[in-house]
Design a protein around this motif. Sequence first.
Motif, PDB file in Angstrom:
ATOM      1  N   GLU A  29       4.361  16.531  -2.587  1.00  0.00           N
ATOM      2  CA  GLU A  29       4.660  15.328  -1.827  1.00  0.00           C
ATOM      3  C   GLU A  29       6.078  14.874  -2.101  1.00  0.00           C
ATOM      4  OE1 GLU A  29       1.804  12.335  -2.818  1.00  0.00           O
ATOM      5  OE2 GLU A  29       0.535  12.889  -1.116  1.00  0.00           O
ATOM      6  N   ARG A  30       6.748  14.384  -1.050  1.00  0.00           N
ATOM      7  CA  ARG A  30       8.043  13.756  -1.318  1.00  0.00           C
ATOM      8  C   ARG A  30       8.013  12.335  -0.766  1.00  0.00           C
ATOM      9  NH1 ARG A  30      11.841  13.197   2.834  1.00  0.00           N
ATOM     10  NH2 ARG A  30      11.451  14.398   4.731  1.00  0.00           N
TER      11      ARG A  30
ATOM     12  N   THR B  60       4.797   8.478   1.448  1.00  0.00           N
ATOM     13  CA  THR B  60       4.995   9.847   0.965  1.00  0.00           C
ATOM     14  C   THR B  60       4.605  10.831   2.057  1.00  0.00           C
ATOM     15  OG1 THR B  60       2.792   9.901  -0.009  1.00  0.00           O
ATOM     16  CG2 THR B  60       4.607   9.260  -1.458  1.00  0.00           C
ATOM     17  N   LEU B  61       5.167  12.012   1.921  1.00  0.00           N
ATOM     18  CA  LEU B  61       5.076  13.019   2.968  1.00  0.00           C
ATOM     19  C   LEU B  61       4.666  14.330   2.313  1.00  0.00           C
ATOM     20  CD1 LEU B  61       6.038  13.273   6.025  1.00  0.00           C
ATOM     21  CD2 LEU B  61       8.206  14.068   5.067  1.00  0.00           C
ATOM     22  N   ALA B  62       3.630  14.977   2.863  1.00  0.00           N
ATOM     23  CA  ALA B  62       3.224  16.285   2.336  1.00  0.00           C
ATOM     24  C   ALA B  62       4.278  17.323   2.733  1.00  0.00           C
ATOM     25  CB  ALA B  62       1.868  16.665   2.923  1.00  0.00           C
ATOM     26  N   THR B  63       4.696  18.134   1.811  1.00  0.00           N
ATOM     27  CA  THR B  63       5.686  19.178   2.132  1.00  0.00           C
ATOM     28  C   THR B  63       4.968  20.503   2.369  1.00  0.00           C
ATOM     29  OG1 THR B  63       5.984  19.999  -0.110  1.00  0.00           O
ATOM     30  CG2 THR B  63       7.275  18.059   0.528  1.00  0.00           C
ATOM     31  N   VAL B  64       5.679  21.467   2.925  1.00  0.00           N
ATOM     32  CA  VAL B  64       5.073  22.782   3.172  1.00  0.00           C
ATOM     33  C   VAL B  64       4.687  23.470   1.874  1.00  0.00           C
ATOM     34  CG1 VAL B  64       6.107  23.261   5.415  1.00  0.00           C
ATOM     35  CG2 VAL B  64       7.395  23.770   3.331  1.00  0.00           C
ATOM     36  N   LEU B  65       5.269  23.046   0.766  1.00  0.00           N
ATOM     37  CA  LEU B  65       4.943  23.640  -0.537  1.00  0.00           C
ATOM     38  C   LEU B  65       3.667  23.049  -1.120  1.00  0.00           C
ATOM     39  CD1 LEU B  65       8.540  23.575  -2.056  1.00  0.00           C
ATOM     40  CD2 LEU B  65       7.372  25.490  -0.923  1.00  0.00           C
TER      41      LEU B  65
ATOM     42  N   VAL C 231       0.857  -1.199   0.000  1.00  0.00           N
ATOM     43  CA  VAL C 231       0.000   0.000   0.000  1.00  0.00           C
ATOM     44  C   VAL C 231       0.890   1.244   0.000  1.00  0.00           C
ATOM     45  CG1 VAL C 231      -1.908  -1.073   1.276  1.00  0.00           C
ATOM     46  CG2 VAL C 231      -0.037   0.038   2.537  1.00  0.00           C
ATOM     47  N   ARG C 232       0.240   2.386  -0.145  1.00  0.00           N
ATOM     48  CA  ARG C 232       0.944   3.650  -0.006  1.00  0.00           C
ATOM     49  C   ARG C 232       0.507   4.265   1.324  1.00  0.00           C
ATOM     50  NH1 ARG C 232      -0.434   8.365  -3.937  1.00  0.00           N
ATOM     51  NH2 ARG C 232       0.476  10.023  -2.664  1.00  0.00           N
ATOM     52  N   VAL C 233       1.484   4.736   2.082  1.00  0.00           N
ATOM     53  CA  VAL C 233       1.176   5.442   3.330  1.00  0.00           C
ATOM     54  C   VAL C 233       1.431   6.924   3.084  1.00  0.00           C
ATOM     55  CG1 VAL C 233       1.819   5.768   5.749  1.00  0.00           C
ATOM     56  CG2 VAL C 233       1.806   3.461   4.761  1.00  0.00           C
ATOM     57  N   VAL C 234       0.375   7.732   3.248  1.00  0.00           N
ATOM     58  CA  VAL C 234       0.489   9.167   2.996  1.00  0.00           C
ATOM     59  C   VAL C 234       0.533   9.884   4.338  1.00  0.00           C
ATOM     60  CG1 VAL C 234      -0.578  11.159   1.899  1.00  0.00           C
ATOM     61  CG2 VAL C 234      -0.823   8.887   0.873  1.00  0.00           C
ATOM     62  N   LEU C 235       1.652  10.528   4.604  1.00  0.00           N
ATOM     63  CA  LEU C 235       1.820  11.196   5.897  1.00  0.00           C
ATOM     64  C   LEU C 235       1.494  12.674   5.790  1.00  0.00           C
ATOM     65  CD1 LEU C 235       5.184   9.693   7.218  1.00  0.00           C
ATOM     66  CD2 LEU C 235       2.843   8.973   7.700  1.00  0.00           C
ATOM     67  N   ASP C 236       0.882  13.168   6.846  1.00  0.00           N
ATOM     68  CA  ASP C 236       0.675  14.610   6.951  1.00  0.00           C
ATOM     69  C   ASP C 236       1.040  14.933   8.397  1.00  0.00           C
ATOM     70  OD1 ASP C 236       0.022  17.194   6.706  1.00  0.00           O
ATOM     71  OD2 ASP C 236      -2.146  16.879   6.455  1.00  0.00           O
ATOM     72  N   VAL C 237       2.341  14.980   8.606  1.00  0.00           N
ATOM     73  CA  VAL C 237       2.881  14.945   9.960  1.00  0.00           C
ATOM     74  C   VAL C 237       2.650  16.275  10.687  1.00  0.00           C
ATOM     75  CG1 VAL C 237       5.015  14.733  11.264  1.00  0.00           C
ATOM     76  CG2 VAL C 237       4.579  13.216   9.333  1.00  0.00           C
ATOM     77  N   PRO C 238       1.922  16.236  11.778  1.00  0.00           N
ATOM     78  CA  PRO C 238       1.689  17.467  12.543  1.00  0.00           C
ATOM     79  C   PRO C 238       2.919  17.819  13.372  1.00  0.00           C
ATOM     80  CG  PRO C 238       0.637  15.622  13.624  1.00  0.00           C
ATOM     81  CD  PRO C 238       1.315  15.070  12.414  1.00  0.00           C
ATOM     82  N   SER C 239       2.964  19.042  13.853  1.00  0.00           N
ATOM     83  CA  SER C 239       4.150  19.478  14.597  1.00  0.00           C
ATOM     84  C   SER C 239       4.295  18.679  15.890  1.00  0.00           C
ATOM     85  CB  SER C 239       4.069  20.969  14.899  1.00  0.00           C
ATOM     86  OG  SER C 239       2.894  21.225  15.652  1.00  0.00           O
ATOM     87  N   GLY C 240       3.195  18.165  16.438  1.00  0.00           N
ATOM     88  CA  GLY C 240       3.249  17.398  17.679  1.00  0.00           C
ATOM     89  C   GLY C 240       4.006  16.090  17.572  1.00  0.00           C
ATOM     90  N   ILE C 241       4.494  15.771  16.394  1.00  0.00           N
ATOM     91  CA  ILE C 241       5.219  14.519  16.198  1.00  0.00           C
ATOM     92  C   ILE C 241       6.539  14.502  16.984  1.00  0.00           C
ATOM     93  CG2 ILE C 241       6.480  15.297  14.148  1.00  0.00           C
ATOM     94  CD1 ILE C 241       4.916  11.833  14.556  1.00  0.00           C
ATOM     95  N   VAL C 242       7.089  15.652  17.283  1.00  0.00           N
ATOM     96  CA  VAL C 242       8.268  15.718  18.152  1.00  0.00           C
ATOM     97  C   VAL C 242       8.046  16.756  19.245  1.00  0.00           C
ATOM     98  CG1 VAL C 242      10.039  14.967  16.522  1.00  0.00           C
ATOM     99  CG2 VAL C 242       9.364  17.366  16.563  1.00  0.00           C
ATOM    100  N   THR C 243       8.714  16.566  20.379  1.00  0.00           N
ATOM    101  CA  THR C 243       8.691  17.588  21.425  1.00  0.00           C
ATOM    102  C   THR C 243       9.543  18.760  20.940  1.00  0.00           C
ATOM    103  OG1 THR C 243      10.692  16.752  22.476  1.00  0.00           O
ATOM    104  CG2 THR C 243       8.596  15.824  23.222  1.00  0.00           C
ATOM    105  N   GLY C 244       9.355  19.909  21.562  1.00  0.00           N
ATOM    106  CA  GLY C 244      10.151  21.078  21.203  1.00  0.00           C
ATOM    107  C   GLY C 244      11.642  20.810  21.338  1.00  0.00           C
ATOM    108  N   ALA C 245      12.018  20.125  22.399  1.00  0.00           N
ATOM    109  CA  ALA C 245      13.439  19.855  22.645  1.00  0.00           C
ATOM    110  C   ALA C 245      14.023  18.976  21.549  1.00  0.00           C
ATOM    111  CB  ALA C 245      13.614  19.180  24.009  1.00  0.00           C
ATOM    112  N   VAL C 246      13.267  17.937  21.156  1.00  0.00           N
ATOM    113  CA  VAL C 246      13.757  17.031  20.113  1.00  0.00           C
ATOM    114  C   VAL C 246      13.809  17.756  18.770  1.00  0.00           C
ATOM    115  CG1 VAL C 246      13.202  14.953  18.777  1.00  0.00           C
ATOM    116  CG2 VAL C 246      13.053  14.902  21.269  1.00  0.00           C
TER     117      VAL C 246
END
Lengths: 341, 341
Positions: free
Chosen positions: B326-327, B318-323, B242-257
């Motif tokens: 998709e990459r 694939t990953l949605a880019t800010v533009l 299958v294809r996994v399409v990510l739309d990763v929110p900022s909460g995916i990492v803590t601020g420190a990470v």
Amino acid sequence: MTSCGVVDGVVTLGHGGGGRLTHELVARHFGAGAAAGARLDDAARLDVADARLAFTTDSFVVTPRFFPGGDIGRLAVCGTVNDLACMGARPVALSAAVVIEEGLAEEELARVAQSMSAACDEAGVRVVTGDTKVVERGSADGLFITTSGVGVVREGIELSGSGARAGDAVLVSGPVGQHGLAVMVARHGLASLHGIESDCAPLWGLVERLLEEVGGAVHVLRDPTRGGLAASLNEIAEQSQVRVVLDVPSGIVTGAVGGACELLGLDPLTLASEGRLVVVVDGAACEQALSVLRAHPQGRGSIQIGQVVDGGGAARVTLATVLGTERVLDMPTGELLPRIC
Amino acid sequence: MTSCGVVDGVVTLGHGGGGRLTHELVARHFGAGAAAGARLDDAARLDVADARLAFTTDSFVVTPRFFPGGDIGRLAVCGTVNDLACMGARPVALSAAVVIEEGLAEEELARVAQSMSAACDEAGVRVVTGDTKVVERGSADGLFITTSGVGVVREGIELSGSGARAGDAVLVSGPVGQHGLAVMVARHGLASLHGIESDCAPLWGLVERLLEEVGGAVHVLRDPTRGGLAASLNEIAEQSQVRVVLDVPSGIVTGAVGGACELLGLDPLTLASEGRLVVVVDGAACEQALSVLRAHPQGRGSIQIGQVVDGGGAARVTLATVLGTERVLDMPTGELLPRIC
């Protein structure tokens, strides 16, 4: 520093020999919370739903990795299969986790993997899950393999080192010490001692026949690996709180092993085997057990080496000497031969 | 030598990264005869009598052995418990085999053993069998621990990386990458990056709640360890075609990470977590799954990070880019961070 090379507070090679120091180290750190090795049996018994399982693990760090009669891959399969077999368990699945030093030739890894695969075929088992880690050059010595095994304990069988009773006979399935000596010869390039091959072999086939024929009369099974017969028998004496009286016949070692031991000043009773079985069996079933063992290709050299008597409060192993007296055969202590498995 | 540091015919650190090279190495040598890792699932399924078991193994070679939020002992328990949990299996027994370098302080061994014991209590499991080997100074880097685990698969549950279907939602139980970064910070003494702790934790409690509530709607579970989310999601895409399409929110990492990754030029999607869960769940059950996860202490930070769509013959992530484009998020290749577990 004590006389046997143990520095207080740090782990020494002696702690890895499989003898008294290993037992003390394990009891000290893993005894309470985690019960690793606490029972001293070769594997743990595990009941899950209706399945009577045995579960065991061993790391293999043998050096050199290839030796007459085997290699680290064959050893990693046989060692774990044999620990299951000594619980009366048919091996059903193995895991294999490898730690590889950066720079290891892939050709060597391929040979080891093929050897594992061949040993699995021989033992009728498969590696079903695994893991691969690579560490920097100098952070490991080539290749370490840890195998674990799950087995199904044969119906009606419940084996443990604590099962020996006064009146039992002690048998061994063939001459001992070949594995330890073969590794030593390969390590030190002792070319004059050629002809000594490791006995490394999977023992489930032999154990299955024995349990089919003699069943409940079998009280303890052990494969005498690190620390050899001396360690295995002392563990049995300790767990069962009995005395094991040995009257070791000359057939306990092959001529080649006996000669080499004399030359090198080694006690064959402390040398590892990786394809021999120690059987403690009801005295009344001794002859039947011997004939079943001898009828199997892996048990042709089976002999009785002693008997179990009442410990009288002092669990120990004693050995008849040529002078007609008895000496205590202690649990081996210290370095023995490091890294033979 | 190729561009990513792989020398033909020898094993390199890159082969241990958990990414593409590791998969290729395992497939090449252990693929055919021994099926180690062949299915790419975290553990093997094993049916014995009426027992539906899972069986898994991992070697732990992390350096340094103590890091913020954990140590090699805690990691060795959590890693194996989590592999079982990702098969929907309650852990019932662990084995532990240790390879110790001569000279290791016994005090350190004691701390590690206590840490294993505490992690076992937390996970509701025990180490039932073990092994200890000692190798000469310079033949190992301090301490390696291999744990294996046997678990009982929850009734009605059959999880595998091949279970993802178009329409599924992809969730993660909290911010990722803390473990990998915590080890790196400890290793290189990056004092300015304090406050980053490993997320190392046993996940069975969280998984059990999820399966109780959402049951069969859960299609895949993974713990994103070596190679991070990028590796786990590529494995799922590959196994499920299958294809996994990510739309990763900022909460995916803590601020420190997030800050540390920017500073060090690391991609948090390739950093290991050791206490996070990737959940692929039927889209219709997405909200329910999120609320069950968030109600558990270990799942409070749960978020949706993507969805599964038809692969159209090309399994990929694939990953949605800010533009707004998709990459492709590739399976990580090469060294990544060696020895983070």
